[in-house]
Write a protein that holds these residues in place. Sequence first.
Motif, short mmCIF file in Angstrom:
data_model
loop_
_atom_site.label_atom_id
_atom_site.label_comp_id
_atom_site.label_asym_id
_atom_site.label_seq_id
_atom_site.Cartn_x
_atom_site.Cartn_y
_atom_site.Cartn_z
N THR A 156 0.83 -1.21 0.00
CA THR A 156 0.00 0.00 0.00
C THR A 156 0.87 1.26 0.00
N PRO A 157 1.17 1.81 -1.17
CA PRO A 157 2.00 3.03 -1.25
C PRO A 157 1.17 4.28 -0.94
N LYS A 158 0.91 4.51 0.35
CA LYS A 158 0.03 5.59 0.79
C LYS A 158 0.71 6.95 0.88
N ASN A 159 2.02 6.99 0.69
CA ASN A 159 2.75 8.26 0.78
C ASN A 159 3.95 8.22 -0.17
N ALA A 160 4.61 9.35 -0.28
CA ALA A 160 5.71 9.46 -1.24
C ALA A 160 6.84 8.48 -0.93
N GLU A 161 7.15 8.29 0.34
CA GLU A 161 8.23 7.37 0.70
C GLU A 161 7.91 5.95 0.23
N GLU A 199 -4.66 12.32 -6.83
CA GLU A 199 -4.31 13.22 -7.93
C GLU A 199 -2.83 13.17 -8.26
N GLU A 200 -2.01 13.02 -7.22
CA GLU A 200 -0.56 13.03 -7.42
C GLU A 200 -0.04 11.76 -8.08
N ILE A 201 -0.57 10.60 -7.69
CA ILE A 201 0.04 9.36 -8.19
C ILE A 201 -0.58 8.82 -9.47
N PHE A 202 -1.86 9.08 -9.70
CA PHE A 202 -2.48 8.51 -10.90
C PHE A 202 -2.03 9.24 -12.15
N ASP A 242 -11.43 -0.30 -6.07
CA ASP A 242 -12.79 0.18 -5.81
C ASP A 242 -13.80 -0.91 -6.20
N ILE A 243 -13.48 -2.13 -5.80
CA ILE A 243 -14.32 -3.29 -6.13
C ILE A 243 -15.72 -3.15 -5.54
N LEU A 244 -15.81 -2.72 -4.29
CA LEU A 244 -17.12 -2.65 -3.62
C LEU A 244 -18.00 -1.51 -4.12
N THR A 245 -17.41 -0.32 -4.30
CA THR A 245 -18.17 0.85 -4.75
C THR A 245 -17.33 1.61 -5.76
N GLU A 246 -17.83 1.74 -6.97
CA GLU A 246 -17.11 2.42 -8.03
C GLU A 246 -16.75 3.85 -7.60
N GLY A 247 -15.46 4.20 -7.79
CA GLY A 247 -14.98 5.54 -7.47
C GLY A 247 -14.54 5.71 -6.02
N ASP A 248 -14.79 4.71 -5.19
CA ASP A 248 -14.42 4.75 -3.78
C ASP A 248 -13.19 3.86 -3.57
N LEU A 249 -12.02 4.39 -3.95
CA LEU A 249 -10.78 3.63 -3.89
C LEU A 249 -10.35 3.43 -2.43
N ASP A 286 -4.79 -2.72 3.26
CA ASP A 286 -4.36 -3.00 4.62
C ASP A 286 -5.38 -2.63 5.69
N ASP A 287 -6.09 -1.52 5.49
CA ASP A 287 -7.03 -1.07 6.52
C ASP A 287 -8.36 -0.57 5.97
N GLU A 288 -8.56 -0.70 4.66
CA GLU A 288 -9.80 -0.33 3.97
C GLU A 288 -10.13 1.16 4.08
N THR A 289 -9.11 2.00 4.36
CA THR A 289 -9.34 3.44 4.36
C THR A 289 -9.39 3.94 2.92
N LYS A 290 -10.08 5.04 2.74
CA LYS A 290 -10.21 5.65 1.41
C LYS A 290 -8.91 6.41 1.08
N ILE A 291 -8.50 6.36 -0.18
CA ILE A 291 -7.32 7.09 -0.60
C ILE A 291 -7.55 8.58 -0.44
N ASP A 292 -6.54 9.29 0.02
CA ASP A 292 -6.60 10.74 0.13
C ASP A 292 -6.71 11.32 -1.28
#
Length: 164
Positions: free
Chosen positions: A71-76, A120-123, A98-105, A109-115
């Motif tokens: 889970t690459p959640k940050n720049a490091e 915007e930065e990584i995609f 976003d398997i469960l809900t389209e657009g809800d990435l 590891d913890d099922e939190t939503k992407i910031d």
Amino acid sequence: MGLGSWVVVSGPSTQIVNDEKIYHSTNFCNTTDFFITTTENNTYCIFLSNRTADYITARNDCKARGAYLFTPKNAEKFQVMKGILDPPKTETWFGLNDILTEGDLRWEDDETKIDEAWKEEIFSPGEPSDSYYQEDCVSYTYPDYINDSPCWFTKHYVCEVDFN
């Protein structure tokens, strides 16, 4: 070679290690499949597949190893992922979908939503696109392409064990 290999990344160099055991502090990283990589701030226990699988099979393989898709959640962590996945692993699943809900990435590891700012930065521009309403799983493609893809595509994958 088995399904995975050990790689120790230290600064700008990468070294293949074939020791029976690798320890970091009191934590054990299962070296039959995993390797340790350390940055200035963190240590990661990672499995890098040598085979390809669809996203669900990759996720299940990680879980069977006591891990989850990376889970690459940050720049490091994103730089760690890029450092270990540059060729020959050109297309690689990591733990975002976003398997469960389209657009809800959500992260594996913890099922939190992407910031949203991080998204915007990584995609890559125009992504995630959900082309043909079938792209629910996220992958990295060398050198800097993050994209949503159909989950049934087969790609390499990378898993991690939380050291915390």
